[in-house]
Write an enzyme that holds these catalytic residues in place. Structure first.
Site, short mmCIF file in Angstrom:
data_model
loop_
_atom_site.label_atom_id
_atom_site.label_comp_id
_atom_site.label_asym_id
_atom_site.label_seq_id
_atom_site.Cartn_x
_atom_site.Cartn_y
_atom_site.Cartn_z
N ASP A 43 -10.58 3.76 5.16
CA ASP A 43 -11.05 2.25 4.99
C ASP A 43 -12.65 2.29 4.95
O ASP A 43 -13.21 1.05 4.71
CB ASP A 43 -10.58 1.40 6.26
CG ASP A 43 -9.29 0.64 5.80
OD1 ASP A 43 -9.45 0.14 4.82
OD2 ASP A 43 -8.61 0.28 6.87
N GLN A 55 -4.13 -1.33 10.12
CA GLN A 55 -4.05 -2.78 9.37
C GLN A 55 -4.80 -3.75 10.45
O GLN A 55 -4.50 -3.62 11.52
CB GLN A 55 -2.78 -3.01 8.84
CG GLN A 55 -2.74 -4.46 8.14
CD GLN A 55 -3.25 -4.30 6.87
OE1 GLN A 55 -3.53 -3.18 6.15
NE2 GLN A 55 -3.93 -5.27 6.27
N LYS A 62 0.71 -1.35 -0.17
CA LYS A 62 0.08 -0.06 0.04
C LYS A 62 0.97 1.25 0.12
O LYS A 62 0.56 2.24 -0.68
CB LYS A 62 -0.90 -0.02 1.34
CG LYS A 62 -2.16 -0.85 1.11
CD LYS A 62 -2.93 -1.22 2.45
CE LYS A 62 -3.87 -2.35 2.61
NZ LYS A 62 -4.49 -2.62 3.77
N1 GUN Z 1 -7.13 -6.34 6.60
C1 GUN Z 1 -7.68 -6.99 5.71
N2 GUN Z 1 -8.12 -6.40 4.80
C2 GUN Z 1 -8.02 -5.20 5.38
C3 GUN Z 1 -8.66 -3.94 4.78
O1 GUN Z 1 -9.29 -3.80 3.89
N3 GUN Z 1 -8.30 -2.79 5.58
C4 GUN Z 1 -7.59 -2.86 6.88
N4 GUN Z 1 -7.29 -1.63 7.40
N5 GUN Z 1 -6.98 -3.85 7.00
C5 GUN Z 1 -7.39 -5.14 6.30
#
Ligand code: GUN
Length: 291
Positions: free
Chosen positions: A121, A98, A54
């Protein structure tokens, strides 16, 4: 006839390029550099890879990214304090915590603490509520990525029967919400299935569009798919032999589906591209509110 393969990697590359162009224009116009703060708690290797990717995407698109790494034994109060600091930092536009978080930390408490205008998110209840009401601030990255894949592949969603397999807060529920909205890439008739659904295959076989998000390796078999259906596979599962597979038995289902996403190279890259979109949106909202 074998299914058309939906190339998420290529579609995401185009989207990142497009968003990168918009970031350049925004930076020139506003003098503001969009900034994503990523928070990684603990040593989960998969999470570390996701966050690194990311960050790499951000940098390539002209978005600043900073990583806040905390140890596995971090107490909830310490993480809340970090989020409060990031909420107050005018140079930070997006905050990504995360998931999953270590057991001593309550995920809901943490996600609720992220400022709704920095919640890239779209996990905060205010942002989820806005999605429910059809007036989103941010769209959730994975469902939005799936929706863009459908659009870019020329799949008509209006009037189609979309079956969402899985009811998670991150994918299943918001996916259903996006597809039932009025407007572009939506207007579908949506069914949500889950572990308690009776005669699951009889429901999934009705799907014109089947979205698999249950986190069970190769769960969707050929018998569960209507010939010609569009199959979007959100799953990423590591098998004991090291292979990475989705929630769909790809080799069997591709024989019967009309179109299908591969794993890897399907939904995953799209999720990351949509995060860039949300970070730019967050920076735009915050720059405008300061004008
Ligand atoms: N862990 C797995 N998928 C995601 C996501 O879309 N966002 C975040 N912050 N953590 C994740």
């Amino acid at each position: 006839m074998a299914a058309r393969i939906i190339d998420g990697k290529e579609i995401a590359r185009r989207m990142r390029q497009e968003i990168g162009g918009e970031v350049t224009a925004f930076r020139e116009e506003s003098g503001v550099i969009p900034h994503l703060a990523a928070v990684l708690v603990g040593d989960d290797p998969a999470s570390a890879v996701y966050v690194r990717n990311k960050q790499r995407d951000c940098e390539a698109a002209g978005i600043r990214s900073t990583l806040h790494r905390l140890s596995d034994s971090t107490e909830q109060a310490e993480l809340l304090e970090l989020i409060r600091r990031l909420n107050a930092d005018r140079d930070v536009h997006g905050i990504l915590v995360q998931l999953p978080l270590p057991g001593q930390i309550d995920e809901t408490t943490i996600l609720d603490a992220v400022s709704p205008v920095k919640d890239v998110d779209a996990f905060h209840p205010e942002n989820v509520g806005r999605i429910v009401q059809g007036r989103p601030r941010f769209l959730p990255c994975t469902p939005h990525g799936c929706q863009r894949l459908l659009v870019e592949s020329g799949v008509e969603t209006a009037g189609a029967h979309a079956v969402v397999l899985g009811r998670s807060e991150i994918v299943g529920k918001p996916m259903a919400l996006l597809l039932i909205q009025k407007g572009e890439a939506a207007n579908a008739t949506v069914t949500v299935c889950h572990s308690r659904t009776r005669d699951l295959a009889s429901v999934t076989r009705q799907a014109d569009i089947l979205i698999a998000a249950i986190g069970k390796p190769e769960f969707v078999t050929r018998e569960m798919v209507k010939p010609g259906a569009v199959v979007i596979d959100v799953g990423i599962n590591r098998l004991d032999d090291g292979r990475l597979v989705g929630d769909v038995d790809f080799e069997a289902v591709r024989e019967i589906a009309g179109a299908i996403t591969p794993v890897p190279g399907g939904v995953g890259p799209m999720t990351r591209a949509m995060l860039l979109r949300n970070t730019l949106t967050a920076a735009t909202i915050q720059a405008e509110s300061r004008d």
